[in-house]
Structure formats: C-alpha cells, structure tokens
Motif scaffolding. Sequence first.
Motif, short mmCIF file in Angstrom:
data_model
loop_
_atom_site.label_atom_id
_atom_site.label_comp_id
_atom_site.label_asym_id
_atom_site.label_seq_id
_atom_site.Cartn_x
_atom_site.Cartn_y
_atom_site.Cartn_z
N MET A 1 -12.60 55.09 -79.71
CA MET A 1 -12.64 54.86 -78.28
C MET A 1 -12.01 53.51 -78.00
N SER A 2 -11.18 53.48 -77.00
CA SER A 2 -10.41 52.27 -76.72
C SER A 2 -11.20 51.26 -75.90
N GLU A 3 -10.77 50.01 -76.01
CA GLU A 3 -11.39 48.93 -75.25
C GLU A 3 -10.72 48.80 -73.89
N HIS A 4 -11.50 48.38 -72.91
CA HIS A 4 -11.01 48.14 -71.56
C HIS A 4 -11.50 46.75 -71.15
N THR A 5 -10.76 46.10 -70.27
CA THR A 5 -11.14 44.77 -69.79
C THR A 5 -11.21 44.78 -68.28
N ILE A 6 -12.24 44.14 -67.75
CA ILE A 6 -12.40 44.00 -66.30
C ILE A 6 -12.67 42.54 -65.98
N LYS A 7 -12.41 42.18 -64.73
CA LYS A 7 -12.72 40.84 -64.22
C LYS A 7 -13.91 40.97 -63.28
N THR A 8 -14.82 40.02 -63.38
CA THR A 8 -15.96 39.99 -62.48
C THR A 8 -15.59 39.21 -61.22
N SER A 9 -16.42 39.31 -60.20
CA SER A 9 -16.15 38.61 -58.95
C SER A 9 -16.18 37.09 -59.11
N ASP A 10 -16.85 36.62 -60.17
CA ASP A 10 -16.88 35.17 -60.41
C ASP A 10 -15.84 34.74 -61.46
N GLY A 11 -14.90 35.64 -61.78
CA GLY A 11 -13.76 35.28 -62.62
C GLY A 11 -13.93 35.45 -64.12
N ARG A 12 -15.07 35.95 -64.56
CA ARG A 12 -15.25 36.17 -65.99
C ARG A 12 -14.56 37.45 -66.42
N THR A 13 -14.24 37.54 -67.70
CA THR A 13 -13.60 38.72 -68.27
C THR A 13 -14.60 39.43 -69.17
N ILE A 14 -14.75 40.72 -68.95
CA ILE A 14 -15.66 41.52 -69.79
C ILE A 14 -14.85 42.63 -70.45
N THR A 15 -14.96 42.70 -71.75
CA THR A 15 -14.32 43.76 -72.53
C THR A 15 -15.41 44.75 -72.90
N TYR A 16 -15.14 46.03 -72.63
CA TYR A 16 -16.15 47.04 -72.94
C TYR A 16 -15.48 48.25 -73.60
N ARG A 17 -16.32 49.07 -74.22
CA ARG A 17 -15.88 50.28 -74.91
C ARG A 17 -16.89 51.38 -74.62
N GLU A 18 -16.39 52.58 -74.37
CA GLU A 18 -17.28 53.72 -74.13
C GLU A 18 -18.12 53.96 -75.38
N ARG A 19 -19.38 54.24 -75.18
CA ARG A 19 -20.30 54.51 -76.29
C ARG A 19 -20.49 56.01 -76.45
N GLY A 20 -20.84 56.41 -77.66
CA GLY A 20 -20.98 57.83 -77.97
C GLY A 20 -22.41 58.24 -78.26
N THR A 79 -22.54 44.44 -62.03
CA THR A 79 -21.95 45.07 -60.85
C THR A 79 -20.53 45.57 -61.17
N ALA A 80 -19.74 44.73 -61.83
CA ALA A 80 -18.37 45.12 -62.18
C ALA A 80 -18.36 46.31 -63.12
N LEU A 81 -19.23 46.29 -64.13
CA LEU A 81 -19.32 47.41 -65.07
C LEU A 81 -19.76 48.69 -64.37
N SER A 82 -20.77 48.57 -63.53
CA SER A 82 -21.28 49.73 -62.81
C SER A 82 -20.20 50.34 -61.93
N ASP A 83 -19.44 49.47 -61.24
CA ASP A 83 -18.37 49.97 -60.37
C ASP A 83 -17.31 50.72 -61.16
N VAL A 84 -16.93 50.19 -62.32
CA VAL A 84 -15.86 50.83 -63.09
C VAL A 84 -16.36 52.08 -63.83
N LEU A 85 -17.60 52.06 -64.28
CA LEU A 85 -18.11 53.20 -65.06
C LEU A 85 -18.69 54.31 -64.18
#
Length: 103
Positions: A1-20, A79-85
Amino acid sequence: MSEHTIKTSDGRTITYRERGPGDVLALLEFGPDSPSPAWVEYALMVCSVEAIDGVPAMRPKSRVQLEQLANQIGNTGITALSDVLFGADGADIAAAESTAAKN
C-alpha cells in the motif's frame, strides 16, 4: 500500500498509509472488549500515520501508545486525515452513525 502526504491547516505534513485486515486484528488485541465500528475506524485512522513532519511515527502496540500518537497528530491532523479518508462530511456521518447505534 502506497504512502500519501497531506498538509494540515496549521502547516504540518502528515504521511499516512492505508491499513489492512491484519492491522484491524492488531488493534482488537488492545482495544475495548466490544469495539464500535466508529472506534475501529478512528483507531485505524490514527494508526495509518507513518510520519509527522518527516519524523517517523511509532506503530502503537498498546492503547496508551495509540492515545499518545493521536495526541501527536493533534486536532488539525485528525481533521485533515478524516477529510481525506472519509470526506469533508466524515464527522457528520460518524455522529449520525453513533446516534443511530444508540437508538
């Protein structure tokens, strides 16, 4: 499963991967005796985080570590993770499911 990166509203970067399915089983080891679907989804979302601002995140092996990681992610990260997922209305859907489950 590939990694994805998002930016939060306060400018932080979060890298996440879908879990199985194996990740779900691991969570059930230290989760509540009868976890609700909302708890499992939330815990999987938290566990999906691989890095915060390029710093690798720990893989929770206990409920305390899960809570610590959630706190590191913070409200803007959740919030950013919830919005994208789950979509921008993910919180509304979760609240509706919770209300329906109570009735």
